[in-house]
Design an enzyme around this catalytic site. Structure first.
Site, PDB file in Angstrom:
ATOM      1  N   GLY A   1       0.817  -1.216   0.000  1.00  6.06           N
ATOM      2  CA  GLY A   1       0.000   0.000   0.000  1.00  6.06           C
ATOM      3  C   GLY A   1       0.848   1.261   0.000  1.00  6.06           C
TER       4      GLY A   1
ATOM      5  N   CYS B   1     -17.683   2.874 -22.134  1.00  5.61           N
ATOM      6  CA  CYS B   1     -16.793   2.616 -23.269  1.00  5.61           C
ATOM      7  C   CYS B   1     -17.240   1.358 -24.012  1.00  5.61           C
ATOM      8  CB  CYS B   1     -15.342   2.563 -22.795  1.00  5.61           C
ATOM      9  SG  CYS B   1     -14.197   2.999 -24.097  1.00  5.61           S
TER      10      CYS B   1
ATOM     11  N   HIS C   1     -14.671   7.487 -20.099  1.00  6.17           N
ATOM     12  CA  HIS C   1     -14.476   6.811 -18.806  1.00  6.17           C
ATOM     13  C   HIS C   1     -14.723   7.795 -17.659  1.00  6.17           C
ATOM     14  CE1 HIS C   1     -12.809   2.958 -20.184  1.00  6.17           C
ATOM     15  NE2 HIS C   1     -12.380   3.672 -21.208  1.00  6.17           N
TER      16      HIS C   1
ATOM     17  N   GLU D   1     -15.245   7.209 -14.639  1.00  6.52           N
ATOM     18  CA  GLU D   1     -14.698   6.757 -13.352  1.00  6.52           C
ATOM     19  C   GLU D   1     -13.406   7.471 -12.966  1.00  6.52           C
ATOM     20  OE1 GLU D   1     -14.879   4.987 -16.131  1.00  6.52           O
ATOM     21  OE2 GLU D   1     -13.202   3.585 -16.391  1.00  6.52           O
TER      22      GLU D   1
HETATM   23  N1  GLN Z   1     -12.282  -1.969 -27.205  1.00  3.88           N
HETATM   24  C1  GLN Z   1     -13.046  -0.775 -27.373  1.00  3.88           C
HETATM   25  C2  GLN Z   1     -12.310   0.254 -28.193  1.00  3.88           C
HETATM   26  O1  GLN Z   1     -11.118   0.184 -28.334  1.00  3.88           O
HETATM   27  C3  GLN Z   1     -13.451  -0.195 -26.035  1.00  3.88           C
HETATM   28  C4  GLN Z   1     -12.290   0.311 -25.243  1.00  3.88           C
HETATM   29  C5  GLN Z   1     -12.619   0.532 -23.794  1.00  3.88           C
HETATM   30  O2  GLN Z   1     -13.625   0.036 -23.301  1.00  3.88           O
HETATM   31  N2  GLN Z   1     -11.775   1.233 -23.096  1.00  3.88           N
HETATM   32  O3  GLN Z   1     -12.920   1.173 -28.707  1.00  3.88           O
END
Ligand code: GLN
Length: 551
Positions: free
Chosen positions: A16, A383, A520, A522
């Site tokens: 950690g 994604c 993304h 997140e």
């Molecule tokens: N494989 C997909 C792409 O390259 C999604 C990538 C991902 O989920 N980060 O567009």
């Protein structure tokens, strides 16, 4: 003048170090200092972008589009300073840079060697990471050195930071070493020997630790602390106990109460107001007192290793805090899912399909999107999760029964998801991305902005403009958008620059909450406010949970 804290690790890995470094940074930040964190990775890959999530865990993406170590995610979740490309570098990057200089003749015919050329390069990278010479001065840069002291790989890094601290002069750098004390049940004792050895190893290199963070499954008794101090030449108040805790958010207070931030400020001659930890205390209060719970299925491929989805897990938990509930995440391996057993997803209040690459397990994810759509279960596709939702909708609603992504079937007749280059002739307005056979260089990476359509779920969450980070190659094919729209799919955001599909959703007249995002989200979630998209997903899942309980 930027000062440095170098954090090393001993005995074993996975203690950690990232959380410890981020916690120290948070403590210094709470004293009013401007702090940043830098991660040095001793492997030869240029960046973790091409490494398997099974081996290395998640690839964290920064605003400026760098693919970095997942520790940078901890850093951004713990402190206010945002990370950039310069905050993480590898041995591979150092050598690449040194070799480029050598080819250009920059070394003027000298023999190029680890010392001084590689070690000087490391020092330059560290200074760049700390923003030295830029208009944004940092008070303290905390430099986490990956690997374990004693490894061949990390030697040049340790030598470089030793030299750097020497060159900067007294009171400019502090060294913190993370170590491990095993509990030997038969003897009923915590053993200090491995710690004595790892500190000796560090001293051999010329580094004397100012503080030892002693990881163990329990607190270190005073007797052992004194013994460690004596053997390691670290002052007794520098021997700090770091027992296992039930939530990482307890670590800043744990370190503060034993005086770590005070010790560092003394060593670096920094005079600041005292640390203010109210927001950490409130956070721990919230984490340990949920008022309910919600069950989320995470349907993915790398389910064996939760580090592969580190930021998604954290974002779900943050959204739980915002909604005052505990989020129970169940990992479902998409490879095991088919139309025959998809009913098992009935057990969940919400379904999330995270990002991913490659064909394996993708049909299970498509079945998952179908199940969520038909059964009106809140669905968040991230994604790849957005791409499978689009394929599923094309196949089963828009009548494009053989729809696919060229990632999974390069010969597909109906490429609703494809590389821009695959359809560029059909739409001349889209700029062709740089053709590049280099696997590390073909992605859409980093922050980009999109316009959001009014009256959509996305608009309720983001307002008129959304800016989020990307890491993908494939896109929703513009040539099919009209057909998908006619069948009822809402395209609720398009990128400002290239008009690429950024968010898809179902109208709330047909489904309570069904959203897929090409980016993304997140990576931008923090424990303080959560992330608006995850907050909304958890809220919708709670509504679903209540409705299910009532029926
Ligand atoms: N494989 C997909 C792409 O390259 C999604 C990538 C991902 O989920 N980060 O567009």
């Amino acid at each position: 003048m930027t000062k440095f804290v170098f954090v090393t690790g001993g005995v074993v890995s996975s203690l950690g170090k990232g959380i410890a470094s981020a916690s120290l940074a948070a403590l210094l930040e709470s004293r009013g200092l401007k702090v940043t964190l830098i991660k040095l990775d001793p492997y030869l890959n240029v960046d973790p972008g091409t490494m398997s999530p099974f081996q290395h865990g998640e690839v964290y993406v920064t605003e400026d589009g760098a693919e970095t170590d997942l520790d940078l995610g901890h850093y951004e979740r713990f402190i206010e300073t945002r990370m950039r490309k310069a905050n993480n570098f590898t041995t591979g990057q150092i050598y690449k840079s040194v070799l480029e200089k050598e080819r250009r003749g920059d070394y003027l015919g000298k023999t190029v060697q680890v010392i001084p050329h590689v070690t000087n390069e490391i020092q330059d990278f560290v200074k760049r990471g700390a923003g030295i010479g830029t208009s944004e001065p940092i008070d303290v840069a905390i430099v986490e050195i990956g690997g374990t002291v004693g490894d061949i790989e990390s030697l040049p890094f340790l030598e470089a930071v030793r030299q750097l601290s020497l060159r900067m002069g007294p009171n400019m750098a502090a060294f913190v070493h993370l170590t491990y004390l095993p509990w030997i049940g038969a003897a009923g004792e915590l053993k200090t020997k491995p710690t004595q050895h790892t500190v000796q190893k560090l001293r051999e290199i010329g580094i004397q630790a100012d503080a030892l963070l002693c990881r163990a499954d329990r607190r270190i008794p005073d007797e052992e602390r004194e013994k460690i101090s004596l053997f390691t030449n670290v002052a007794p108040w520098g021997v700090i106990s770091m027992p296992d805790v039930d939530t990482i958010y307890k670590v800043p207070r744990l370190l503060h109460e034993q005086g770590l931030d005070g010790l560092i400020c003394d060593k670096l001659r920094l005079s600041t107001p005292p640390a203010r930890l109210n927001r950490w205390d409130n956070l721990v209060q919230e984490v340990t007192n949920p008022q309910g719970e919600v069950n989320i299925a995470m349907v993915g491929k790398y389910v064996d290793l939760s580090d592969s989805y580190k930021s998604v897990n954290e974002a779900l938990r943050h959204a739980g805090l915002k909604n005052h509930v505990k989020v129970n995440i169940s990992y479902v391996d998409s490879e095991t899912l088919s139309a025959n057993n998809i009913q098992q997803l009935e057990a969940f209040d919400g379904i999330l399909v995270p990002g991913g690459f490659g064909q394996r397990g993708v049909e299970g994810k498509i079945s998952t999107a179908k199940f969520a759509r038909e059964n009106k279960v809140p669905y968040l596709g991230i994604c790849l999760g957005m791409q499978v939702a689009t394929i599923e909708f094309a196949r089963h609603v828009a009548g494009l029964s053989d729809a696919n992504s060229t990632e999974f079937d390069p010969q597909t007749k109906t490429p609703v998801i494809a590389l821009i280059d695959d359809w560029k002739d059909a739409d001349g307005t889209i700029q062709k991305r740089t053709a590049n056979s280099d696997l590390g260089g073909t992605m859409r990476l980093g922050a980009q902005s999109s316009d959001v359509v009014k009256g959509t779920i996305a608009h309720g969450i983001y307002g008129d403009v959304v800016s989020e980070r990307h890491r993908h190659r494939y896109e929703a094919n513009v040539n099919y958008l009209d057909q998908l729209r006619d069948a009822g799919l809402v395209i609720s955001a398009l990128t400002q620059r290239e008009q690429l599909t950024e968010i898809v959703e179902l109208p709330q007249t047909v489904h309570p909450w069904y959203v897929g995002v090409q980016f993304h989200p997140e990576f931008k979630s923090t424990p303080w406010d959560g992330h608006p998209l995850f907050n909304a997903f958890i809220k919708a899942s709670l509504v679903n949970r209540a409705a299910r309980a009532a029926s």
